[in-house]
Design a protein around this motif. Structure first.
Motif, PDB file in Angstrom:
ATOM      1  N   ARG A 129       0.719  -1.507  -0.221  1.00 28.08           N
ATOM      2  CA  ARG A 129      -0.195   0.216  -0.053  1.00 28.08           C
ATOM      3  C   ARG A 129       1.173   1.583   0.133  1.00 28.08           C
ATOM      4  NH1 ARG A 129      -4.333  -1.685   4.851  1.00 28.08           N
ATOM      5  NH2 ARG A 129      -5.185  -3.227   4.072  1.00 28.08           N
ATOM      6  N   ASN A 130       0.205   2.129  -0.539  1.00 30.34           N
ATOM      7  CA  ASN A 130       1.004   3.636  -0.802  1.00 30.34           C
ATOM      8  C   ASN A 130       0.562   4.127  -0.169  1.00 30.34           C
ATOM      9  OD1 ASN A 130       2.992   2.753  -2.513  1.00 30.34           O
ATOM     10  ND2 ASN A 130       1.340   3.537  -4.811  1.00 30.34           N
ATOM     11  N   ILE A 131       1.493   5.118   0.939  1.00 32.22           N
ATOM     12  CA  ILE A 131       0.866   6.432   2.189  1.00 32.22           C
ATOM     13  C   ILE A 131       1.376   7.464   2.618  1.00 32.22           C
ATOM     14  CG2 ILE A 131       0.715   3.567   3.465  1.00 32.22           C
ATOM     15  CD1 ILE A 131       3.217   4.568   5.326  1.00 32.22           C
ATOM     16  N   ALA A 132       1.130   7.654   2.989  1.00 29.70           N
ATOM     17  CA  ALA A 132       1.936   9.365   3.319  1.00 29.70           C
ATOM     18  C   ALA A 132       1.176   9.726   4.963  1.00 29.70           C
ATOM     19  CB  ALA A 132       0.765  10.313   2.271  1.00 29.70           C
ATOM     20  N   ILE A 133       3.015  10.280   5.318  1.00 27.82           N
ATOM     21  CA  ILE A 133       2.946  10.399   6.794  1.00 27.82           C
ATOM     22  C   ILE A 133       2.908  12.009   6.707  1.00 27.82           C
ATOM     23  CG2 ILE A 133       3.695  10.424   8.970  1.00 27.82           C
ATOM     24  CD1 ILE A 133       5.198   7.766   8.055  1.00 27.82           C
ATOM     25  N   LEU A 134       1.787  12.449   7.667  1.00 28.94           N
ATOM     26  CA  LEU A 134       1.462  13.924   6.864  1.00 28.94           C
ATOM     27  C   LEU A 134       1.670  14.414   8.567  1.00 28.94           C
ATOM     28  CD1 LEU A 134       0.400  16.291   5.762  1.00 28.94           C
ATOM     29  CD2 LEU A 134      -2.075  16.287   6.819  1.00 28.94           C
ATOM     30  N   GLY A 135       2.949  15.725   8.368  1.00 28.60           N
ATOM     31  CA  GLY A 135       3.582  15.943  10.447  1.00 28.60           C
ATOM     32  C   GLY A 135       4.551  15.280  10.182  1.00 28.60           C
ATOM     33  N   LYS A 136       5.594  15.870  11.071  1.00 23.97           N
ATOM     34  CA  LYS A 136       6.850  16.003  11.261  1.00 23.97           C
ATOM     35  C   LYS A 136       7.363  15.984  12.552  1.00 23.97           C
ATOM     36  CE  LYS A 136      11.797  15.835   9.224  1.00 23.97           C
ATOM     37  NZ  LYS A 136      12.637  16.105   7.612  1.00 23.97           N
ATOM     38  N   ASN A 137       6.933  15.351  13.722  1.00 20.59           N
ATOM     39  CA  ASN A 137       7.259  15.070  14.762  1.00 20.59           C
ATOM     40  C   ASN A 137       7.254  13.868  15.361  1.00 20.59           C
ATOM     41  OD1 ASN A 137       4.618  13.297  14.929  1.00 20.59           O
ATOM     42  ND2 ASN A 137       3.791  15.503  14.792  1.00 20.59           N
ATOM     43  N   LYS A 138       8.306  13.871  16.693  1.00 23.31           N
ATOM     44  CA  LYS A 138       8.355  12.751  16.916  1.00 23.31           C
ATOM     45  C   LYS A 138       7.612  11.194  16.742  1.00 23.31           C
ATOM     46  CE  LYS A 138       7.706  10.870  21.487  1.00 23.31           C
ATOM     47  NZ  LYS A 138       7.280  11.247  23.059  1.00 23.31           N
ATOM     48  N   ASP A 139       6.828  11.129  17.362  1.00 20.97           N
ATOM     49  CA  ASP A 139       5.871  10.151  16.925  1.00 20.97           C
ATOM     50  C   ASP A 139       5.914   9.852  15.492  1.00 20.97           C
ATOM     51  OD1 ASP A 139       2.942  10.811  19.113  1.00 20.97           O
ATOM     52  OD2 ASP A 139       4.405   9.857  19.079  1.00 20.97           O
TER      53      ASP A 139
ATOM     54  N   GLN B 179       8.227  10.484  13.154  1.00 24.45           N
ATOM     55  CA  GLN B 179       9.464   9.611  12.680  1.00 24.45           C
ATOM     56  C   GLN B 179       9.765   8.727  13.328  1.00 24.45           C
ATOM     57  OE1 GLN B 179      12.033  11.921  10.987  1.00 24.45           O
ATOM     58  NE2 GLN B 179      11.887   9.805  11.149  1.00 24.45           N
ATOM     59  N   GLN B 180       9.285   8.261  14.289  1.00 27.51           N
ATOM     60  CA  GLN B 180       9.119   6.793  15.020  1.00 27.51           C
ATOM     61  C   GLN B 180       8.541   5.935  14.175  1.00 27.51           C
ATOM     62  OE1 GLN B 180       7.176   6.273  18.450  1.00 27.51           O
ATOM     63  NE2 GLN B 180       9.004   5.089  19.437  1.00 27.51           N
ATOM     64  N   LEU B 181       6.553   5.757  13.534  1.00 26.13           N
ATOM     65  CA  LEU B 181       5.859   5.736  12.801  1.00 26.13           C
ATOM     66  C   LEU B 181       6.933   5.001  11.369  1.00 26.13           C
ATOM     67  CD1 LEU B 181       2.940   3.933  12.430  1.00 26.13           C
ATOM     68  CD2 LEU B 181       2.923   6.534  11.637  1.00 26.13           C
ATOM     69  N   TYR B 182       7.247   6.467  10.866  1.00 25.60           N
ATOM     70  CA  TYR B 182       8.377   6.540   9.396  1.00 25.60           C
ATOM     71  C   TYR B 182       9.326   4.691   9.737  1.00 25.60           C
ATOM     72  CZ  TYR B 182      11.435   7.541   5.772  1.00 25.60           C
ATOM     73  OH  TYR B 182      12.025   6.963   4.515  1.00 25.60           O
ATOM     74  N   ASP B 183       9.493   5.225  10.709  1.00 26.20           N
ATOM     75  CA  ASP B 183      10.846   4.604  11.143  1.00 26.20           C
ATOM     76  C   ASP B 183      11.045   3.006  11.024  1.00 26.20           C
ATOM     77  OD1 ASP B 183      13.261   6.680  12.744  1.00 26.20           O
ATOM     78  OD2 ASP B 183      12.852   6.694  10.857  1.00 26.20           O
ATOM     79  N   PHE B 184       9.432   2.413  12.068  1.00 29.45           N
ATOM     80  CA  PHE B 184       8.685   1.695  11.807  1.00 29.45           C
ATOM     81  C   PHE B 184       8.491   0.838  10.923  1.00 29.45           C
ATOM     82  CE2 PHE B 184       6.689  -1.831  14.101  1.00 29.45           C
ATOM     83  CZ  PHE B 184       5.420  -1.762  13.268  1.00 29.45           C
ATOM     84  N   PHE B 185       7.615   2.057   9.463  1.00 24.18           N
ATOM     85  CA  PHE B 185       7.171   1.089   8.393  1.00 24.18           C
ATOM     86  C   PHE B 185       8.819   1.148   7.616  1.00 24.18           C
ATOM     87  CE2 PHE B 185       3.428   3.594   8.535  1.00 24.18           C
ATOM     88  CZ  PHE B 185       2.186   2.115   9.052  1.00 24.18           C
ATOM     89  N   THR B 186       9.681   1.422   7.812  1.00 20.96           N
ATOM     90  CA  THR B 186      11.249   1.028   6.777  1.00 20.96           C
ATOM     91  C   THR B 186      11.612  -0.006   7.080  1.00 20.96           C
ATOM     92  OG1 THR B 186      11.275   4.063   6.548  1.00 20.96           O
ATOM     93  CG2 THR B 186      13.203   2.412   6.533  1.00 20.96           C
ATOM     94  N   THR B 187      11.510   0.004   8.520  1.00 15.87           N
ATOM     95  CA  THR B 187      12.601  -1.570   9.086  1.00 15.87           C
ATOM     96  C   THR B 187      11.430  -2.818   8.946  1.00 15.87           C
ATOM     97  OG1 THR B 187      11.444  -1.223  11.120  1.00 15.87           O
ATOM     98  CG2 THR B 187      13.919   0.259  10.513  1.00 15.87           C
ATOM     99  N   HIS B 188      10.256  -2.234   8.599  1.00 19.83           N
ATOM    100  CA  HIS B 188       9.380  -3.541   8.490  1.00 19.83           C
ATOM    101  C   HIS B 188       8.385  -3.240   7.531  1.00 19.83           C
ATOM    102  CE1 HIS B 188       9.544  -3.320  12.917  1.00 19.83           C
ATOM    103  NE2 HIS B 188       9.393  -4.025  13.442  1.00 19.83           N
TER     104      HIS B 188
ATOM    105  N   GLY C 103       4.075  -0.626  15.997  1.00 18.88           N
ATOM    106  CA  GLY C 103       5.323  -0.500  16.838  1.00 18.88           C
ATOM    107  C   GLY C 103       4.649  -0.303  18.421  1.00 18.88           C
ATOM    108  N   LEU C 104       5.426   0.769  18.355  1.00 19.20           N
ATOM    109  CA  LEU C 104       4.985   1.625  19.588  1.00 19.20           C
ATOM    110  C   LEU C 104       4.095   2.822  19.529  1.00 19.20           C
ATOM    111  CD1 LEU C 104       8.162   1.642  21.713  1.00 19.20           C
ATOM    112  CD2 LEU C 104       6.775  -0.018  21.974  1.00 19.20           C
ATOM    113  N   THR C 105       3.136   2.639  17.885  1.00 21.43           N
ATOM    114  CA  THR C 105       2.527   4.369  17.768  1.00 21.43           C
ATOM    115  C   THR C 105       1.552   4.023  17.515  1.00 21.43           C
ATOM    116  OG1 THR C 105       4.815   5.057  16.644  1.00 21.43           O
ATOM    117  CG2 THR C 105       2.605   6.370  16.045  1.00 21.43           C
ATOM    118  N   PRO C 106       0.457   4.474  18.461  1.00 20.23           N
ATOM    119  CA  PRO C 106      -0.745   4.525  18.319  1.00 20.23           C
ATOM    120  C   PRO C 106      -1.605   4.849  17.110  1.00 20.23           C
ATOM    121  CG  PRO C 106      -0.763   5.626  20.092  1.00 20.23           C
ATOM    122  CD  PRO C 106       0.878   5.242  19.452  1.00 20.23           C
TER     123      PRO C 106
END
Length: 463
Positions: free
Chosen positions: A149-159, A161-170, A251-254
């Protein structure tokens, strides 16, 4: 919504809906598991055993229990421990059902251990298949890049970034994100972002609620609804945890989901489709087989023209289909443009009766049989009206997440017939969205029953 956007909705929405998940995985899993159960029974119990009765009994029980336990509702982010937990619960209920069958129908002259062996062998086989499929899909996504699935993450903050890293590694989850979209920069434009979502065929938008104001969130929600995109919210973790809300963890992001559509579940979809086929066949064979010739003769006697009226309407995923009705008006050039009004001179005498009793809608059971419509669902509009309402009425496009129906919750709630005021169409949309988000087979039965009652009682707006 612009005209250009409307023209692109059909292609984009079909691509999105087809790419959300492999729709054949769940029905194939049902078929394979039940085949294994029945095949094992035929090998274990060969003497004085009614395999047909057992197959019907165990099949019905297996499907009902699996739906209640969400046994086949395995998502991308479902944990392996959750899968094992559901396997354990399903196995326990399966054992109870098997013993219940033999205890009720038979007195077996063999030790109960023999039945335990059958249960153990069957459960082991299903578990191997289930776990195997779980890891095959994960490897298929990570190694081959399929089922993504193509996704877009709107917003740049700790949460985010954590979600982006999670998708990148998983990568086994199958989510593809190019980068985080920084909302805080002066160059950010929500209008350009929406256009980018359409052009890049983004399937899901993960939005950080603390990055956008209320107006932007509402605008983004309307965009997602009207363009059949899935919108999920990343809450402010410092405040949202104090509220009892349902959300998924990546991951750890709700992550909060905007809406759950029960008919996205393949088991629910199969149940509704099976009911549609059986009910439409019953009406076509039991009612239309003898009623159609009578109506056809009366229509032909009163006015020249075809017996059936055909009109293009928008259905599932905004696709157009040909909707059938008994002709209730004299042939005219404005039938596809102007809705029937009270005292409309175009309606024939027999047509007035057909519309009053809703008999003119009976040919749509052929649409149901063909798969373009359902017995119950949001009523489809003329193509010209769909374009008009999509531009004027908020969330109008949500109605196209499911198949349109011959009758619907809006129609039995006082919103059938002519749209005289804007409140009429808004009320219809509200009821349709409620139906989509709260569907169950019992609701369909209630709507059908109320529709039949209204046919005999008559309705003020049935003209």
């Amino acid at each position: 919504m612009t005209t250009k956007t409307l023209q692109n909705i059909s292609v984009d929405s079909i691509a999105y809906r087809n790419g959300r998940f492999s729709g054949f995985i769940r029905p194939i899993s049902y078929f394979v598991d039940l085949s294994l159960i029945i095949l094992a029974a035929s090998n274990f119990f060969k003497e004085s055993f009614d395999l047909l009765t057992y197959s019907i009994f165990i099949g019905i029980c297996w499907v009902i229990v699996s739906m209640q336990l969400d046994f086949y509702r395995i998502r991308r982010n479902t944990k392996f421990t959750t899968l094992l937990n559901r396997l354990a619960k399903q196995s326990v209920f399966f054992a109870f059902v098997v013993f219940a069958f033999f205890g009720y129908y038979y007195e077996l002259n063999r030790e109960s251990a023999f039945i335990f062996n059958y249960i153990a062998a069957t459960v082991s086989g299903i578990s191997i298949l289930k776990i195997g499929l779980f890891f095959i899909l994960k490897n298929y996504r990570s190694a081959l890049g399929g089922n993504f699935r193509n996704i877009a993450i709107l917003g740049k903050n700790k949460d985010t970034q954590q979600l982006y890293d999670f998708f990148t590694t998983h990568t086994d989850l199958g989510y593809r994100s190019k980068d985080l979209v920084n909302v805080g920069t002066p160059s950010f434009s929500l209008a350009e972002f929406k256009q980018w979502v359409i052009e890049e065929k983004i399937d899901e938008i993960f939005c950080s609620v603390q990055e956008l104001n209320n107006d932007q969130l509402l605008e983004l929600t309307d965009f997602a609804d009207n363009n059949l995109r899935t919108l999920k919210f990343i809450p402010d973790t410092e405040t949202i945890l104090s509220k009892q809300l349902r959300y998924d963890y990546y991951g750890l992001t709700p992550v909060l989901s905007l809406r759950e559509i029960p008919l996205d579940d393949m088991a629910h979809k199969f149940t509704k489709r099976a009911f549609d086929i059986l009910f439409s066949l019953f009406i076509i064979i039991g009612v239309m087989s003898w009623l159609t010739p009578l109506i056809a003769i009366i229509i032909k006697i009163e006015s020249k023209g075809p017996v059936f009226f055909k009109q293009n309407r928008n259905g599932l995923d905004y696709r157009e289909f040909i909707c059938f009705k008994f002709r209730s008006m004299v042939p005219n050039d404005t039938a596809h443009l102007h809705q029937v009004k009270r005292g409309d001179h175009r309606i024939t005498k027999i047509g007035r009766f057909l519309r009053k009793t809703s008999i003119d809608e009976l040919p749509q059971f052929f649409n149901v049989l063909l798969g373009d419509m359902s017995v119950v669902g949001p009523r489809p509009h003329m193509v010209s009206h769909t374009h008009m309402y999509a531009e004027r009425i908020d969330k109008f496009m949500v109605r196209h997440f499911v198949k349109p129906g011959i009758t619907g919750l809006a129609q039995v709630s006082g919103y059938r017939g002519e749209v005289e005021t804007e409140e009429d169409i808004k009320g219809r949309v509200r009821n349709d969205i409620y139906y989509i988000e709260n569907w169950n087979i019992a609701l369909d039965f209630r709507i059908i029953f109320k529709t039949i009652v209204n046919m005999f009682q008559g309705e003020e707006k049935a003209y």
